[in-house]
Enzyme design. Structure first.
Site, PDB file in Angstrom:
ATOM      1  N   ASN A 151       1.117  -1.250  -0.039  1.00  0.00           N
ATOM      2  CA  ASN A 151      -0.080  -0.014  -0.066  1.00  0.00           C
ATOM      3  C   ASN A 151       0.800   1.356   0.140  1.00  0.00           C
ATOM      4  O   ASN A 151       0.488   2.443  -0.365  1.00  0.00           O
ATOM      5  CB  ASN A 151      -0.916  -0.107   1.255  1.00  0.00           C
ATOM      6  N   CYS A 325       3.625  10.334  11.291  1.00  0.00           N
ATOM      7  CA  CYS A 325       3.546  11.477  11.825  1.00  0.00           C
ATOM      8  C   CYS A 325       1.901  12.121  12.229  1.00  0.00           C
ATOM      9  O   CYS A 325       1.805  12.125  13.594  1.00  0.00           O
ATOM     10  CB  CYS A 325       4.339  12.854  11.578  1.00  0.00           C
TER      11      CYS A 325
HETATM   12  N1  PLP Z   1      -4.464  -4.128   3.694  1.00  0.00           N
HETATM   13  C1  PLP Z   1      -4.030  -3.039   2.824  1.00  0.00           C
HETATM   14  C2  PLP Z   1      -2.945  -3.691   1.975  1.00  0.00           C
HETATM   15  C3  PLP Z   1      -4.698  -1.893   2.706  1.00  0.00           C
HETATM   16  O1  PLP Z   1      -3.973  -0.978   1.880  1.00  0.00           O
HETATM   17  C4  PLP Z   1      -5.642  -1.646   3.528  1.00  0.00           C
HETATM   18  C5  PLP Z   1      -6.192  -0.199   3.499  1.00  0.00           C
HETATM   19  O2  PLP Z   1      -5.394   0.864   3.542  1.00  0.00           O
HETATM   20  C6  PLP Z   1      -6.134  -2.495   4.376  1.00  0.00           C
HETATM   21  C7  PLP Z   1      -5.735  -3.832   4.432  1.00  0.00           C
HETATM   22  C8  PLP Z   1      -7.356  -2.317   5.321  1.00  0.00           C
HETATM   23  O3  PLP Z   1      -8.410  -2.148   4.504  1.00  0.00           O
HETATM   24  P1  PLP Z   1      -9.936  -1.466   5.248  1.00  0.00           P
HETATM   25  O4  PLP Z   1      -9.617  -0.013   5.042  1.00  0.00           O
HETATM   26  O5  PLP Z   1     -10.846  -1.727   4.076  1.00  0.00           O
HETATM   27  O6  PLP Z   1     -10.106  -2.101   6.408  1.00  0.00           O
END
Ligand code: PLP
Length: 389
Positions: A151, A325
């Site tokens: 992410n 932060c």
């Molecule tokens: N996993 C990853 C790689 C993510 O980027 C995110 C959210 O940013 C999540 C899990 C969590 O998802 P949710 O916001 O639907 O709980």
């Protein structure tokens, strides 16, 4: 002032076509999908259509799709569920040190309960190898969980190869595909994925609805305890409009994926090249080509990510920082530190993530504003060497 939203990894705008499909389920079709009367059955039909749309998008069977409340819930269901269901087989889980906190914090909670977790270290681009997984598997390993794409830095993991190593040893493989769905092709059968998490709000669907794909034959306990919804796999009255929206959003995202990702890669690479050409001493974080079509992440040396974000925001640009932060901690992102960046360099990071609606004019605008922002902040920075602008 021009407004440019480049924080699509955090969340995306709801697609107008998705909203259109959802609206009847927020108004006239308000029955409880578990009720046997016609009001309920109309809602049930929407849920089951969405289940088919999701299954088709990832080459699964509709019966393998469980609707959840979000990506985090899907991840937690897998980790806590596997720990409980396979307790007799073993107590060891393998993951990576760059997972989302939905995985890492759940693993930490399991460690407190006595399970053992191996966090595989990534290389300087954010990748792990299938060999690392092979070497880490023991007779006590019950689950391997590796994200499909990161992410923060957008790096795409070799999921198919990792799944194959797991199956050689009879170990279940889960992937957090929250960032990957809608951007890169995911075929659970061809890739050997046993369990997968996704979240609608990352692909122009609504917030508060996710999916857990569980391959036929796997049946983890429900993480939410209560009624018998989702055939006992996830209790709680179905979020019918959200589920309908998720179904429509994934259908749209996968139908247009080739075309959209080509366009995004063009814009992404223009942004990367433009930043590298106009700002000295920057570092692209994540693999240059094995990365999501919509992800750009740079460390801009000698300045603070938070200051960059503030100044971008003052110019109408929404981005995100690699540092934490904003969430009250001064620690830089665990992902950037895992790449081997120093705290100082990690602190100067900015993530720009494109959406379906990002235009070339948006990118040109960022390429006009960001170098000026970097220049101004460096002029004020006590650690910026003379001559670097
Ligand atoms: N996993 C990853 C790689 C993510 O980027 C995110 C959210 O940013 C999540 C899990 C969590 O998802 P949710 O916001 O639907 O709980």
């Amino acid at each position: 002032m021009r407004k440019v939203y480049l924080d699509n990894a955090a969340t995306t705008a709801l697609s107008p076509r998705v909203l259109e499909k959802m609206t009847p389920y927020l108004t006239g079709i308000y029955g409880n999908a578990s009720s046997p009367h016609s009001f309920g059955q109309a809602a049930r039909a929407g849920v089951e259509h969405a289940r088919e749309q999701v299954a088709k998008a990832i080459n699964a069977e509709p019966g393998e799709i469980v609707f959840t409340g979000c990506g985090t819930e899907s991840d937690d269901t897998v980790l806590f569920g596997a720990a409980e269901r396979y307790a007799k087989k073993g107590d060891h889980i393998i993951t990576t040190n760059v997972e989302h906190h939905a995985i890492l914090h759940a693993c930490a909670a399991l460690e407190k309960r006595g399970l053992r977790v191996t966090y595989l270290p990534v290389d300087k681009d954010g990748l792990i190898t299938p060999e690392q997984v092979r070497d880490a598997i023991t007779d006590k390993t019950i689950l391997v969980s590796v994200m499909a794409a990161n992410n923060e830095i957008g790096t795409i993991m070799p999921i198919k190869e990792i799944a194959s190593v797991c199956h050689e040893r009879g170990v279940l493989f889960h992937t957090d595909a929250v960032q990957a769905i809608g951007h890169i092709p995911i075929d659970v059968k061809a890739m050997g994925i046993d369990m997968l998490s996704m979240s609608a709000h990352k692909f122009h669907g609504p917030k508060g609805v996710g999916v857990l794909y569980e391959r036929k034959g796997i049946r983890l306990p429900s993480y939410i305890i209560g009624g018998e919804q989702e055939k006992g796999r996830r209790a709680g009255t179905e979020n019918v409009a959200g589920i309908v929206g998720l179904g429509e959003a994934i259908e749209l995202a996968t139908a247009n994926m080739e075309e959209t990702s080509k366009r995004m890669i063009m814009l992404r690479d223009k942004l990367i090249a433009g930043i590298e050409a106009s700002i000295p001493e920057v570092k692209l974080n994540g693999h240059r080509t094995k990365r999501l079509p919509n992800n750009v992440n740079f460390s801009i040396k000698y300045i603070e990510g938070e200051s960059i974000l503030l100044m971008l925001d003052m110019n109408g640009i929404a981005a995100s920082s690699g540092s934490a932060c904003t969430s009250g901690s001064l620690d830089p992102s665990h992902v950037l530190l895992a790449l081997g960046l120093t705290h100082e360099v990690a602190h100067g990071s900015v993530r720009l993530t494109l959406g379906d609606d990002t235009t070339e004019e948006d990118i040109d605008y960022v390429l006009d504003v960001l170098p000026k922002v970097a220049h101004r902040l460096r002029a004020m920075s006590p650690i910026c060497p003379a001559g670097v602008k």
